[in-house]
Write an enzyme that holds these catalytic residues in place. Structure first.
Site, PDB file in Angstrom:
ATOM      1  N   LEU A   1       0.797  -1.234   0.000  1.00 46.20           N
ATOM      2  CA  LEU A   1       0.000   0.000   0.000  1.00 46.20           C
ATOM      3  C   LEU A   1       0.828   1.282   0.000  1.00 46.20           C
ATOM      4  O   LEU A   1       0.282   2.366  -0.215  1.00 46.20           O
ATOM      5  CB  LEU A   1      -0.899   0.026   1.251  1.00 46.20           C
TER       6      LEU A   1
ATOM      7  N   GLY B   1       5.167   5.139  -3.357  1.00 47.09           N
ATOM      8  CA  GLY B   1       6.570   5.541  -3.511  1.00 47.09           C
ATOM      9  C   GLY B   1       7.519   4.755  -2.626  1.00 47.09           C
ATOM     10  O   GLY B   1       8.701   5.087  -2.536  1.00 47.09           O
TER      11      GLY B   1
ATOM     12  N   ASN C   1       5.388   9.289  11.665  1.00 45.43           N
ATOM     13  CA  ASN C   1       4.344   9.933  10.866  1.00 45.43           C
ATOM     14  C   ASN C   1       3.116  10.293  11.694  1.00 45.43           C
ATOM     15  O   ASN C   1       2.089  10.690  11.146  1.00 45.43           O
ATOM     16  CB  ASN C   1       3.904   9.013   9.713  1.00 45.43           C
TER      17      ASN C   1
ATOM     18  N   HIS D   1      -5.073   4.152   3.504  1.00 42.96           N
ATOM     19  CA  HIS D   1      -4.852   3.390   4.744  1.00 42.96           C
ATOM     20  C   HIS D   1      -4.220   4.254   5.827  1.00 42.96           C
ATOM     21  O   HIS D   1      -4.516   4.082   7.001  1.00 42.96           O
ATOM     22  CB  HIS D   1      -4.014   2.122   4.489  1.00 42.96           C
TER      23      HIS D   1
ATOM     24  N   GLU E   1       2.939  14.572   6.413  1.00 43.32           N
ATOM     25  CA  GLU E   1       3.342  13.241   6.894  1.00 43.32           C
ATOM     26  C   GLU E   1       4.111  13.314   8.212  1.00 43.32           C
ATOM     27  O   GLU E   1       4.781  12.364   8.614  1.00 43.32           O
ATOM     28  CB  GLU E   1       4.153  12.510   5.815  1.00 43.32           C
TER      29      GLU E   1
ATOM     30  N   HIS F   1       9.777   9.446   2.404  1.00 44.04           N
ATOM     31  CA  HIS F   1       9.872  10.416   3.496  1.00 44.04           C
ATOM     32  C   HIS F   1      11.325  10.862   3.566  1.00 44.04           C
ATOM     33  O   HIS F   1      12.238  10.068   3.300  1.00 44.04           O
ATOM     34  CB  HIS F   1       9.495   9.781   4.844  1.00 44.04           C
TER      35      HIS F   1
ATOM     36  N   CYS G   1      11.569   5.299  11.731  1.00 43.14           N
ATOM     37  CA  CYS G   1      10.136   5.398  11.390  1.00 43.14           C
ATOM     38  C   CYS G   1       9.270   4.988  12.575  1.00 43.14           C
ATOM     39  O   CYS G   1       8.128   5.412  12.692  1.00 43.14           O
ATOM     40  CB  CYS G   1       9.776   4.455  10.243  1.00 43.14           C
TER      41      CYS G   1
HETATM   42  O1  SUG Z   1       3.834   5.127   4.840  1.00 52.12           O
HETATM   43  N1  SUG Z   1       4.434   1.666   4.909  1.00 52.12           N
HETATM   44  C1  SUG Z   1       4.645   2.975   5.488  1.00 52.12           C
HETATM   45  C2  SUG Z   1       6.055   3.089   5.994  1.00 52.12           C
HETATM   46  C3  SUG Z   1       6.247   4.349   6.808  1.00 52.12           C
HETATM   47  C4  SUG Z   1       7.664   4.564   7.189  1.00 52.12           C
HETATM   48  N2  SUG Z   1       7.793   5.742   7.944  1.00 52.12           N
HETATM   49  C5  SUG Z   1       8.802   6.649   7.862  1.00 52.12           C
HETATM   50  N3  SUG Z   1       9.635   6.649   6.851  1.00 52.12           N
HETATM   51  N4  SUG Z   1       8.867   7.557   8.754  1.00 52.12           N
HETATM   52  C6  SUG Z   1       4.348   4.075   4.458  1.00 52.12           C
HETATM   53  O2  SUG Z   1       4.672   3.871   3.281  1.00 52.12           O
HETATM   54  C7  SUG Z   1       3.125  -0.124   3.981  1.00 52.12           C
HETATM   55  C8  SUG Z   1       1.836  -0.814   4.332  1.00 52.12           C
HETATM   56  C9  SUG Z   1       1.566  -2.008   3.464  1.00 52.12           C
HETATM   57  O3  SUG Z   1       2.036  -2.062   2.340  1.00 52.12           O
HETATM   58  O4  SUG Z   1       0.841  -2.917   3.945  1.00 52.12           O
HETATM   59  C10 SUG Z   1       3.222   1.261   4.581  1.00 52.12           C
HETATM   60  O5  SUG Z   1       2.212   1.908   4.785  1.00 52.12           O
END
Ligand code: SUG
Length: 432
Positions: free
Chosen positions: A26, A29, A113, A140, A174, A250, A362
């Site tokens: 989900l 990028g 986030n 999501h 974010e 990010h 993260c």
């Molecule tokens: O927003 N992954 C999150 C990862 C967030 C990482 N946070 C930081 N870099 N601070 C995102 O892309 C994947 C969920 C899925 O594929 O089931 C997801 O939402």
């Protein structure tokens, strides 16, 4: 073991991984999330890995807290999208799998986030400001904003703190993943108290048709948060489109700071922006790693710049994901940080979160506090050894070791998860 006395007042709030951790593909990028889509996940291992990191940070003498996962599945989201009744999950699975996945997501675990935070000494009104991120770039994640607001209002229920509403959706925000605090030259340590720190907001460039991925952070969102918080010394810099296109969805995938240290890849920011920062804050140690030493793609694969940097009594610590150790180029970059700052390195396996694009940094939200502010934080959300033991027992006894996409349409799994959620609320003393 006796819990250590705090040696820092920078609160680290980690997201507790929920029992429905899965790979939905989900993350916009986010190359790791795309690559893992539909593979088998282990909620149990994911949660235990996160708890082990929390315990280690707690043992370093850092105030460590947590934000619990949201109740799943998100029946309100399903109902708002027209899925109700006994077949809601199966119907969503057939006709709208992205909505089904969003309803089960545990993405609240990535608390970098959750919000943007301004320390009291950096705000014109002398209060701590938090703005929950609207995360409006993806379905999501956008559903996290309202419950995060409610949770943060419980954690910071004191008039020393202001929890703002998330920004309106089109101002895509974010949170702290695109924000860095460079302590003021007057501060002894990462904790606030001296003059205002430079609060660095990192946002995307203007949208471009030529881009592979658009930025998830808009400049007008960063400026709105800074205005709301009344930041005394904000600075705005631009992510490089090259980094975003290479998978830095990010900024914290390619840059991380603590106190007066900035560790980043040379391609993290738009041309000239790092020079501007250097000119403004010549006292900051910038460890800027060139493409020759560490190609951008390798940096994004290892998440070296997503290490969790923590300054404790003047000593820099780095919580580094284990896969960095397998990349000679990433280790060379880490050596540069160690040479410049004498960092102590702690390696951790966070493989389950990493496969969704979430590294050490993260998984935590930093809240720089004074000692008095720390005292005002709601203690139910802080961990100690006993609470960590209880959480580990809860995970070990009730989380599945394997979860597959097909489980998300099983009403029996929904009942199981609702019991697991109830046990957590009991353990933490939280309302239903
Ligand atoms: O927003 N992954 C999150 C990862 C967030 C990482 N946070 C930081 N870099 N601070 C995102 O892309 C994947 C969920 C899925 O594929 O089931 C997801 O939402």
């Amino acid at each position: 073991m006796i819990d250590p006395i705090y040696r820092s007042t920078e609160l680290h709030l980690d997201g507790l991984v929920g029992p429905t951790h899965f790979y939905g593909g989900l993350g916009y990028g986010n190359l790791a999330s795309a690559k893992s889509a539909n593979s088998v996940s282990s909620p149990r291992r994911a949660a235990l890995q996160g708890l082990a990191k929390m315990r280690a940070v707690h043992r370093l003498g850092v105030p460590q807290g947590l934000l619990p996962p949201r109740a799943r599945p998100d029946e309100e989201l399903l109902a708002r999208c027209g899925f109700t009744g006994p077949n809601a999950l199966a119907d969503a699975g057939t006709s709208a799998p992205v909505i089904l996945k969003a309803a089960w997501s545990t993405s609240s675990m990535w608390t970098a986030n959750a919000a943007t935070v301004t320390a009291s000494s950096d705000a014109k009104d002398g209060r701590v400001h938090l703005t929950p991120a609207n995360l409006s770039s993806s379905l999501h994640r956008s559903t996290e904003a309202a419950p995060t607001h409610d949770l943060l209002s419980l954690v910071f229920a004191n008039d020393r703190f202001i929890v703002h509403d998330p920004l309106p959706g089109p101002l895509a925000d974010e949170g702290a993943a695109n924000h860095m605090r460079l302590s003021s030259p007057g501060e002894k340590e990462a904790s606030p108290g001296g003059g205002p720190a430079t609060t660095v907001f990192v946002h995307g460039p203007d949208q471009s048709d030529a881009a592979r991925f658009q930025s998830r952070q808009r400049a007008d969102a960063s400026r709105a948060v800074s205005r709301l918080h009344g930041d005394r010394d904000p600075m705005f810099i631009t992510q490089s489109q090259r980094a975003i296109d290479a998978g830095a969805f990010h900024n914290d995938v390619v840059a991380v700071s603590s106190d007066r240290v900035l560790f980043c890849h040379d391609q993290a920011f738009a041309a000239g922006d790092l020079a501007r920062l250097r000119e403004l804050r010549p006292d900051v140690t910038i460890v800027n790693v060139s493409e020759d030493i560490l190609p951008l793609d390798d940096a994004i694969a290892s998440y070296i710049f997503n290490s969790e940097l923590i300054t404790i009594e003047g000593q820099l610590h780095a919580i580094v994901e284990a896969r960095v150790g397998a990349s000679a180029a990433s280790m060379a970059a880490l050596d540069l940080l160690i040479e410049a700052t004498d960092t102590t390195v702690h390696l951790f396996d966070l493989g389950q979160s990493m496969a969704n694009g979430g590294g050490p940094a993260c998984l935590r939200l930093r809240v720089p506090l004074t000692a008095e502010e720390l005292d005002a934080v709601e203690s139910r959300f802080l961990v100690d050894e006993a609470k960590l033991d209880a959480l580990e027992a809860w995970v070990t006894s009730s989380f599945r070791d394997e979860l597959r996409a097909a489980d998300l349409v099983d009403p029996e799994f929904a009942r199981e998860v609702s019991d697991v959620d109830a046990a957590l609320r009991d353990l933490l003393g939280l309302p239903d």
